[in-house]
Design a protein around this motif. Structure first.
Motif, PDB file in Angstrom:
ATOM      1  N   LEU A 107       0.886  -1.225  -0.161  1.00 46.42           N
ATOM      2  CA  LEU A 107      -0.061  -0.074   0.109  1.00 46.42           C
ATOM      3  C   LEU A 107       0.939   1.140  -0.076  1.00 46.42           C
ATOM      4  CD1 LEU A 107      -2.661  -1.169   2.409  1.00 46.42           C
ATOM      5  CD2 LEU A 107      -3.162  -0.743   0.120  1.00 46.42           C
ATOM      6  N   ASN A 145      -3.257   7.829   2.398  1.00 46.73           N
ATOM      7  CA  ASN A 145      -4.495   8.296   1.542  1.00 46.73           C
ATOM      8  C   ASN A 145      -4.904   9.762   1.749  1.00 46.73           C
ATOM      9  OD1 ASN A 145      -6.265   8.428  -0.513  1.00 46.73           O
ATOM     10  ND2 ASN A 145      -7.830   6.926   0.870  1.00 46.73           N
ATOM     11  N   GLU A 162      -0.353  -1.539  -4.500  1.00 49.18           N
ATOM     12  CA  GLU A 162      -1.743  -1.754  -4.428  1.00 49.18           C
ATOM     13  C   GLU A 162      -2.652  -0.627  -3.939  1.00 49.18           C
ATOM     14  OE1 GLU A 162      -4.445  -4.593  -1.215  1.00 49.18           O
ATOM     15  OE2 GLU A 162      -2.139  -5.282  -1.634  1.00 49.18           O
ATOM     16  N   ASN A 163      -3.595  -0.491  -4.440  1.00 55.16           N
ATOM     17  CA  ASN A 163      -4.502   0.811  -4.239  1.00 55.16           C
ATOM     18  C   ASN A 163      -5.570   0.442  -3.116  1.00 55.16           C
ATOM     19  OD1 ASN A 163      -3.157   2.606  -5.957  1.00 55.16           O
ATOM     20  ND2 ASN A 163      -4.484   1.392  -7.868  1.00 55.16           N
ATOM     21  N   PRO A 164      -6.056   1.452  -2.331  1.00 63.35           N
ATOM     22  CA  PRO A 164      -5.554   2.790  -2.441  1.00 63.35           C
ATOM     23  C   PRO A 164      -4.058   2.980  -1.828  1.00 63.35           C
ATOM     24  CG  PRO A 164      -7.114   2.659  -0.569  1.00 63.35           C
ATOM     25  CD  PRO A 164      -7.241   1.327  -1.257  1.00 63.35           C
ATOM     26  N   ARG A 165      -3.324   3.833  -2.448  1.00 59.18           N
ATOM     27  CA  ARG A 165      -1.999   4.007  -2.042  1.00 59.18           C
ATOM     28  C   ARG A 165      -2.060   4.772  -0.584  1.00 59.18           C
ATOM     29  NH1 ARG A 165       3.373   5.607  -5.774  1.00 59.18           N
ATOM     30  NH2 ARG A 165       4.681   5.536  -4.024  1.00 59.18           N
ATOM     31  N   GLY A 171       2.941   1.724  -3.379  1.00 55.71           N
ATOM     32  CA  GLY A 171       1.890   1.951  -4.550  1.00 55.71           C
ATOM     33  C   GLY A 171       1.697   0.634  -5.347  1.00 55.71           C
TER      34      GLY A 171
END
Length: 640
Positions: free
Chosen positions: A313, A324, A318-321, A316
Motif C-alpha cells: 500500500l 491516503n 496496491e490501491n488505495p496508496r 504503490g
C-alpha cells in the motif's frame, strides 16, 4: 413502588431476587438530602455484621439452606436500615457489612460448587464479552476519562473497583447491594442511568445481575485496559503467540525507532489510531502494527517486502496508496528507509513493542543533538570558527577581529593581537591545570575548540551582551559562558578589565580563570549552577593571583548577603543573588565545602549534579545532610 420496579425488571428472575430489594427501599435514590446514620442504626448495622458469623459454621456443616437464610435476612435488614436512614445500601456506612456479606456469599457458592470457574459455559457471564460492551455503549460517555459524573469512571475495570462519591460500585455475589444495578433500575427518571436515555433492556439487566451473582469476575487481559479494547486473557495469549517480534542483530542499516516510527507517527496515525481505525488497523504501537487489521497481518517478517500489505500500500503496488491524503506524503528518504527495514527483516530495536510510536518522534533539540553527535572533531572546529565569526560580525560589524587558533582554543575578539596572545598563554596554562585537577584524558576538552572572545572595553562587552544575548550586562558582570547541550555553541566572552587590581576589578587574568573554569566544567553540556561554576573558578584564581584586594573582600561581602536569605537552602539557588554578588557567595561557599569535608566530597557532589541530580539530592548524598541543614551551617560559619 413495587409495581413500578416490576415494570422495569419484567421477568428478569435474577433481578427479581437481587435488585428488587434495592427498588423497594422507597425514594432512597431520589432523596435530595441524605440523612445521617443515627447511633441506633450504627449499632444495628454492627449487629447485622455479627449475625453472619454463624454462616461459616453452617457452611462447614454443609447446612447450605440455613446459611442462605442467614444471608438473605442480613440483606433484608441492610435494605430496611438504608430505607429508614434515607441512604443507599452501597453507602460507606455499610462498607464493612457489605464486604462480610460478599465474602460469605462467595464462600457459600464455592462450597456448593457454584464458583465462576465451575459454572456451565452456557450459563457463565463474561465481563469482557457481555458486560464491557454494554457499559462502554451506555455509560462511558458520562463516566469516562473526559467526564466523570459523580466522581465515577467506568472506562476501565480498575476504575470500577474504586467506585465513586456514592460508595462501592460492586459487591461481588450481591446484586442487591451493588450500586451499578440500583442506578439502572430505579424508577426515578432523574436518577436512573443512563441519564436522558431509554432504560436498558431487561435481558441485559438480567445478564448484569447474573454476572454480579457469579462473583463479578473480571476475565480481561488487564484491569487498566479500556473497555473498548478489552479482550479476554485467553484471547490476549492467543494473539501474543501469533505476533512475531524480530530482534536486531546489530548489523541493521535502518532503525525502526529512529528512522521508521517517527514518519509513521506523523503520517499514519490520523487514520490508524484511537477510534479511527481504517481497515481495523491501529498503528499506535509496533505491537498494534504487527497484530494487523481486518485483513489479517499487514507485516510479514522474513518474507519478501512485496508480500506484506503495508509495504504494498505504501509502495504503490496496491490501491488505495497510503498515506491516503494529498497533504501527507512519504518522502524519498522515508520510502528508502521503509524498503531497507523490510529487507532487513522488519526488526524492532526498541525496548517495549507496546510503546506508542508518537514517543519516538524527536524534538528539534533532540534532532540537533543527534546531528551534532555525528560531526567529526574537524567539522566541529570549522563549525565553531564559522559561528564565532558570525557572532562578532553581528555584535560589532565595524570592528577589526583577530583570531588565534590552538588545539583546544579559538582566541578571538576586537582586542589587540598582543593582548589576545597573552590571553592565549594564560588560557593554555590554566587549561593544563584544569586537566590535571579533574583527571581529564588527553585530547580536545570540548568537541571542537572553545571560543574565548575578548572584548577590549566595557562598551564592546555590553554591545555583545545586548546584541547576541538579548539583555544588557548588569553592573559587576564582566564575562559569561554559553555552552549548549548539543555543543553547537561553546564560547565564553570576557571584558578586558585591565591588569590593575582594585576593589572593583580583579584584573583580566582572574576574570579569564573564573570563566574558563566554568566553561571547562560545562564541557559535556551539563547545566551546573552558576554559583558553583563561579565559586570554583574564583577559588582556583585565588591560588594564581596571590594577594588580590578584589578576591580578599569576597568572604566579607558574602557574610553580609547570606544571612539575609529567608531560607538557608536558598544559598544553593542562583536566583537568590545578583550577577555582581553571586561570585562572592560562590567562592565562599565552595571553599567552605572543600574545607569542611575535603575535595573528594566536593568532587562527588559535582559528579552527582553532572549526572542529573538536583542540588538537594547532590548535597544530601555527598555531605550526609539536607541542603537546609548544610546552608544553615554555612550561614553560621560566616557569622564567626
Amino acid at each position: 413502588m413495587e409495581r413500578v420496579c416490576e415494570s422495569v425488571l419484567g421477568e428478569a428472575d435474577m433481578f427479581a431476587r437481587g435488585m428488587l430489594a434495592v427498588c423497594l427501599v422507597g425514594g432512597l435514590l431520589g432523596a435530595v438530602a441524605w440523612a445521617a446514620v443515627t447511633p441506633e442504626q450504627k449499632k444495628e448495622i454492627i449487629e447485622v455484621n455479627v449475625s453472619m458469623k454463624v454462616v461459616a459454621t453452617h457452611i462447614r456443616k454443609k447446612e447450605f439452606v440455613e446459611a442462605e437464610e442467614v444471608l438473605k435476612a442480613a440483606e433484608a435488614r441492610i435494605a430496611e436500615i438504608a430505607k429508614t436512614a434515607e441512604i443507599e445500601p452501597t453507602d460507606k456506612a455499610f462498607t464493612t457489612v457489605n464486604k462480610t456479606l460478599a465474602t460469605n456469599r462467595k464462600n457459600l457458592d464455592k462450597a456448593q460448587g457454584k464458583t465462576p470457574a465451575a459454572a456451565n459455559k452456557n450459563q457463565g457471564v463474561s465481563f469482557t464479552k457481555d458486560i464491557a460492551p454494554l457499559i462502554n455503549e451506555k455509560c462511558v460517555g458520562c463516566h469516562g476519562a473526559g467526564m466523570q459524573s459523580g466522581g465515577l469512571r467506568l472506562d476501565t475495570f480498575a476504575n470500577w473497583k474504586k467506585g465513586g462519591k456514592s460508595g462501592l460500585l460492586l459487591v461481588p455475589g450481591s446484586p442487591q447491594t451493588s450500586l451499578i444495578g440500583a442506578r439502572m433500575t430505579t424508577p426515578d427518571m432523574n436518577l436512573r442511568m443512563p441519564k436522558n436515555a431509554a432504560a436498558i433492556d431487561k435481558d441485559k439487566l438480567t445478564v448484569l445481575a447474573n454476572w454480579i451473582s457469579q462473583g463479578a469476575v473480571f476475565d480481561g487481559e488487564g484491569e487498566d485496559a479500556p473497555l473498548s479494547k478489552l479482550r479476554t486473557a485467553k484471547e490476549a495469549q492467543e494473539e501474543e503467540s501469533s505476533i512475531k517480534i524480530v530482534k536486531p542483530k546489530g548489523t541493521e542499516k535502518v532503525s525502526f525507532t529512529k528512522d521508521v516510527a517517527p514518519f509513521m507517527a506523523n503520517l499514519c496515525l490520523g487514520c490508524h489510531s484511537g477510534n479511527t481505525l481504517r481497515g481495523g488497523l491501529s498503528l499506535e504501537t509496533f505491537y498494534d502494527m504487527m497484530k494487523g487489521g481486518d485483513s489479517g497481518h499487514v507485516v510479514l517478517p522474513g518474507e519478501p517486502r512485496d508480500k506484506s500489505r503495508l509495504f504494498r500500500l505504501t509502495g504503490g503496488l496496491e490501491n488505495p496508496r497510503m498515506p491516503n491524503n494529498n497533504n501527507v506524503l512519504l518522502t524519498r528518504q522515508n520510502y528508502e528507509d521503509l524498503k531497507t527495514w523490510f529487507d532487513e527483516g522488519c526488526v524492532y530495536d526498541g525496548v517495549d513493542p507496546k510503546t506508542p510510536l508518537r514517543s519516538f518522534v524527536r524534538s528539534d533539540a533532540e534532532l540537533a543533538l543527534e546531528k551534532a553527535s555525528k560531526l567529526s572533531p574537524a567539522q566541529y572546529n570549522e563549525l565553531r570558527k564559522e559561528k564565532t565569526a558570525e557572532l562578532m560580525k553581528k555584535a560589532l560589524p565595524n570592528d577589526t577581529v583577530v583570531t588565534l587558533e590552538s588545539e583546544d582554543l579559538l582566541i578571538t575578539g576586537n582586542a589587540p593581537e598582543t593582548r589576545l596572545k597573552q590571553v592565549e598563554d594564560w588560557s593554555k596554562e590554566h587549561l593544563a591545570a584544569l586537566r590535571k585537577g579533574f583527571g581529564a584524558p588527553a585530547g580536545q576538552s570540548w568537541k571542537g575548540r572553545l571560543a574565548v572572545i575578548v572584548m577590549k572595553d566595557r562598551f564592546s562587552y555590553e554591545e555583545f551582551s545586548q546584541t547576541i544575548g538579548g539583555r544588557p550586562a548588569p553592573e559587576g558582570m564582566t564575562g559569561h559562558v554559553v555552552i549548549t547541550p548539543t555543543l553547537e555553541d561553546a564560547y565564553m566572552v570576557i571584558e578586558d578589565v585591565g591588569d590593575a587590581v582594585s576593589a572593583k576589578s580583579p584584573g583580566l587574568r582572574v576574570n579569564l580563570i573564573d570563566h574558563l573554569t566554568g566553561a571547562y566544567m560545562r564541557r559535556t553540556g551539563s547545566n551546573l549552577p552558576n554559583w558553583l561554576l563561579r565559586g570554583t573558578g574564583l577559588s582556583l584564581a585565588v591560588k594564581v593571583a596571590g594577594k588580590n584586594v578584589f578576591l580578599d573582600a569576597m568572604p566579607k561581602e558574602a557574610a553580609a548577603i547570606v544571612p539575609t536569605l529567608v531560607n538557608p537552602q536558598d544559598v544553593f539557588v542562583d536566583s537568590s543573588f545578583s550577577p555582581s554578588t553571586i561570585g562572592a557567595v560562590g567562592l565562599t561557599l565552595v571553599e567552605y565545602m572543600i574545607a569542611t569535608q575535603g575535595p573528594a566530597k566536593f568532587s562527588e557532589m559535582v559528579k552527582a549534579l553532572e549526572s542529573g541530580s538536583d542540588i538537594g539530592e547532590a548535597v544530601t548524598k555527598s555531605y550526609g545532610m539536607d541542603s537546609a541543614t548544610f546552608g544553615g551551617k554555612f550561614r553560621d560559619a560566616l557569622k564567626k
